[in-house]
Design a protein around this motif. Sequence first.
Motif, short mmCIF file in Angstrom:
data_model
loop_
_atom_site.label_atom_id
_atom_site.label_comp_id
_atom_site.label_asym_id
_atom_site.label_seq_id
_atom_site.Cartn_x
_atom_site.Cartn_y
_atom_site.Cartn_z
N ALA A 200 7.92 -7.70 -27.35
CA ALA A 200 8.88 -7.81 -28.27
C ALA A 200 8.71 -6.89 -29.29
CB ALA A 200 8.82 -9.35 -28.82
N LYS A 201 8.32 -5.55 -28.83
CA LYS A 201 8.23 -4.56 -29.75
C LYS A 201 9.30 -3.83 -30.10
CE LYS A 201 5.72 0.08 -29.60
NZ LYS A 201 4.59 0.84 -28.60
N ILE A 202 9.51 -3.75 -31.42
CA ILE A 202 10.89 -3.09 -31.84
C ILE A 202 11.13 -1.85 -31.77
CG2 ILE A 202 12.45 -2.90 -33.85
CD1 ILE A 202 11.48 -5.97 -34.30
N LEU A 203 11.61 -1.11 -30.99
CA LEU A 203 11.94 0.42 -30.96
C LEU A 203 12.52 1.14 -32.03
CD1 LEU A 203 11.57 1.23 -26.96
CD2 LEU A 203 9.57 1.18 -28.68
N GLY A 204 13.69 0.64 -32.28
CA GLY A 204 14.67 0.89 -33.08
C GLY A 204 15.77 -0.14 -33.65
N PRO A 205 16.66 0.44 -34.36
CA PRO A 205 17.72 -0.54 -34.90
C PRO A 205 18.30 -1.49 -33.80
CG PRO A 205 18.49 1.43 -35.26
CD PRO A 205 16.87 1.54 -34.78
N ASN A 206 18.41 -1.08 -32.66
CA ASN A 206 19.20 -1.73 -31.73
C ASN A 206 18.34 -2.27 -30.36
OD1 ASN A 206 21.45 -1.37 -33.08
ND2 ASN A 206 21.70 0.78 -32.23
N VAL A 207 17.34 -1.62 -30.17
CA VAL A 207 16.66 -2.05 -28.93
C VAL A 207 15.16 -2.49 -29.10
CG1 VAL A 207 15.70 -0.88 -26.85
CG2 VAL A 207 17.66 0.32 -27.81
N ILE A 208 14.87 -3.38 -28.27
CA ILE A 208 13.49 -3.89 -28.20
C ILE A 208 13.02 -3.96 -26.98
CG2 ILE A 208 14.56 -6.41 -27.84
CD1 ILE A 208 12.66 -7.42 -30.13
N LEU A 209 11.69 -3.93 -26.99
CA LEU A 209 10.96 -3.28 -25.76
C LEU A 209 9.85 -4.42 -25.30
CD1 LEU A 209 9.57 -1.17 -23.46
CD2 LEU A 209 7.90 -0.57 -25.37
N ASP A 210 9.96 -4.63 -23.97
CA ASP A 210 8.98 -5.76 -23.66
C ASP A 210 8.11 -4.77 -22.61
OD1 ASP A 210 7.46 -7.65 -21.86
OD2 ASP A 210 8.47 -9.06 -22.86
N ALA A 211 7.10 -4.10 -22.76
CA ALA A 211 6.47 -3.28 -21.98
C ALA A 211 5.98 -3.93 -20.77
CB ALA A 211 5.42 -2.58 -22.86
N GLU A 212 5.59 -5.29 -20.62
CA GLU A 212 5.09 -6.05 -19.47
C GLU A 212 6.10 -5.99 -18.40
OE1 GLU A 212 3.57 -9.62 -20.59
OE2 GLU A 212 1.80 -9.08 -21.58
N ARG A 213 7.27 -5.99 -18.72
CA ARG A 213 8.45 -6.20 -17.66
C ARG A 213 8.73 -4.67 -17.24
NH1 ARG A 213 12.27 -9.37 -21.84
NH2 ARG A 213 11.08 -11.51 -21.93
#
Lengths: 171, 536
Positions: free
Chosen positions: B133-146
């Motif tokens: 649940a790392k917020i990359l920007g205003p519209n996109v959120i990252l789950d690096a494990e997936r």
Amino acid sequence: MATIQVTRGELSLAEKLYIPEVMRGVAITTRQLVKNVFGRKDIATRQYPDVKKPYPERFRGRHRLTWRDDGSVRCVACMLCSTACPANCIHIVAGDKGDNTVEKYPVSFEIDLLVCVYCGFCEEACPCDAIRMDSGKHPMPSFSRDKQRIRKVQLLEEGQPSTSHPGGLGN
Amino acid sequence: MPTLKIDGQEITVDRGTTILQAAAQLGVQIPTFCYHPGLSIAANCRMCLVDTNKAPKPLPACHAQVMDGMEVWTNNEKVQRTRKAVLEFILLNHPVDCPICDQAGECVLQDHYFKYSAQPSRLFHRKRHKAKAKILGPNVILDAERCILCTRCVRFCDEVAKSSQLTVVNRGEKSEITTFPGKQLDNPYAANTVDICPVGALTSRDFRFRTRVWMLSTERGVCPECSRGCSIRVDTFENTVRRYKPVHNPKVNDWWMCDAGRASFRGYLEDRVEGPTIVADGKRRAVATAKAVEDAAKAIQAAGGHGKVALVASPWLTNEDAYVLGRLVTGALAGVKVYMGGRAAGAGDDILIQPDKNPNRKGVDAIFAALGVKAADLSSFDAKGIETVFVFGDNHDASPATLEALAAVPWRIVAGTKMGPWWQLATTFLPLRLHWEKDGTYTNFDGVVQRIRRAVKAAPTCKSEGWYAMKLAQSFGDALAFDAPADIFAAVAGSVPEFAGLAWSDLGDHGLRFGEGSVPAGADAASAEPQMEATT
């Protein structure tokens, strides 16, 4: 349509006379009354509100939501129960918990008991052992339809910690 | 021109064609993750490995070019074993949290796993943990494990958005996608990385946890936020729009759309007005549609002469509505003053975003020109001598001076969708349908005529602009009557030179450009789709 012919036996004279048969019936009733009042051993009638019949183990009663060890709701709002539900009675609004180990949780969780068909598909579908129908309680009547929509708090009040382990027994 | 055999089928293709493209021509599907037709080829996921007679080891079909005399097997035992191994490798550290993953249901990894692997994990170590649940920007959120590190998002930022904000850091199993130090994934096309992410690594912050994707119903549409008119999918659940997704359209937007357009649907859901109202004795009250239309007709009559009536048209009208409106102002209401409203021009770029922020200016202009309607800009509105004004739509960026001039007109009929300055202005308010609640066509800046379709059932009191125009024309004795948008479109094609030859049923998913029509002029509308919802 099938027709069944019923042959009745001839009535005897005593039966035709009517009164002796009535007397016989009254005698049976009186004997039962005396038995019930003085010796309560082999009564056929169940004293319902005081004595309840135990439900079978697999009885599907009112739903409950199980807890995590810290008492929070176990449900992760994956919506698999509402997807599996054939009656479409489960309404979940998911929210972001802001916690990276859980992430998703149900902001609201409602079951419309008037619509529910108690099929148990929701507990089958649940990947988290979060919804169960083993409370042993059957739906209660109410004076409003709204009371039959049970909400997250009520579902959790019924609940207790789950016995299953997240991620299997190895974790 | 090399000739090769794919799964026993012979095909001759151009030199330089990849095996994947040649197979696609034959209709043979090869599974992929990192390959995207709009991006450069990375060949890093190895999902498309196929067996050939030209190499001892399997070749990546997305990257390997065909050779003469090549024989390719896309589904033999060796390939099946390879795919299984590739999927096991990709899934080694994957968290398999599908129940809470927003991608579940439209996840390529899920689909490929069930189709090509379907074996349990053999890993008995703890899985590698990465950023959640790392917020990359205003519209996109990252789950690096997936993440499966296909680098589609990195290539998109480099090649399409030209912003180079994402990269892969670290090596081996510690590799993960992240933004460059001090940068955010905030380019105007960032949310496209969510669409192209084959797994749930990049997900939309706007759509996060809102609806499971398998519950969505979908209908094709057009984004109205600028005159590009990107082809979109309007995804709905419980009769409410939940998200826009771009759809591939080589004539308009390729695979992409901008973030502003994607988020724009929320604005339409707010403050919606679905009932007609009239102001009588200083009080606003709700009335039936028939009464409101009658009231509007009375207001026009009360003006005393068409010269005292002004009508504000909009570049938000569909081609069909614009045609009916054009017929109204040249027929039953001939002589009224016509003004053209619309949103003010904004910023554009050379990727997709156009400076004209209205979806159908080109179409409305062409139809009005063909019908002989002369529309002045709304900013030149002059209330002098005007008794009644009829405003179509509430997407007009009018200056306070113009609004004041409009407010000085005694009778003000507004057809709109939401609470706001235009609703407040109205003495008679007629509720309109939104662009996802009606059928019709928009013409983009390039002259591509695209269908918009009804994705949501509007309240029965909401009608299209064309319906009101038709009812008004009828109340003034004009027999203007159409049953369905398809009929109006046939009339447009018959009378507007730009639309000549275009047929409703030929518009398809990609639309038709002006001049691409195949129907000879004068052909009737018999071929039009009969199931279209009637305008009436």
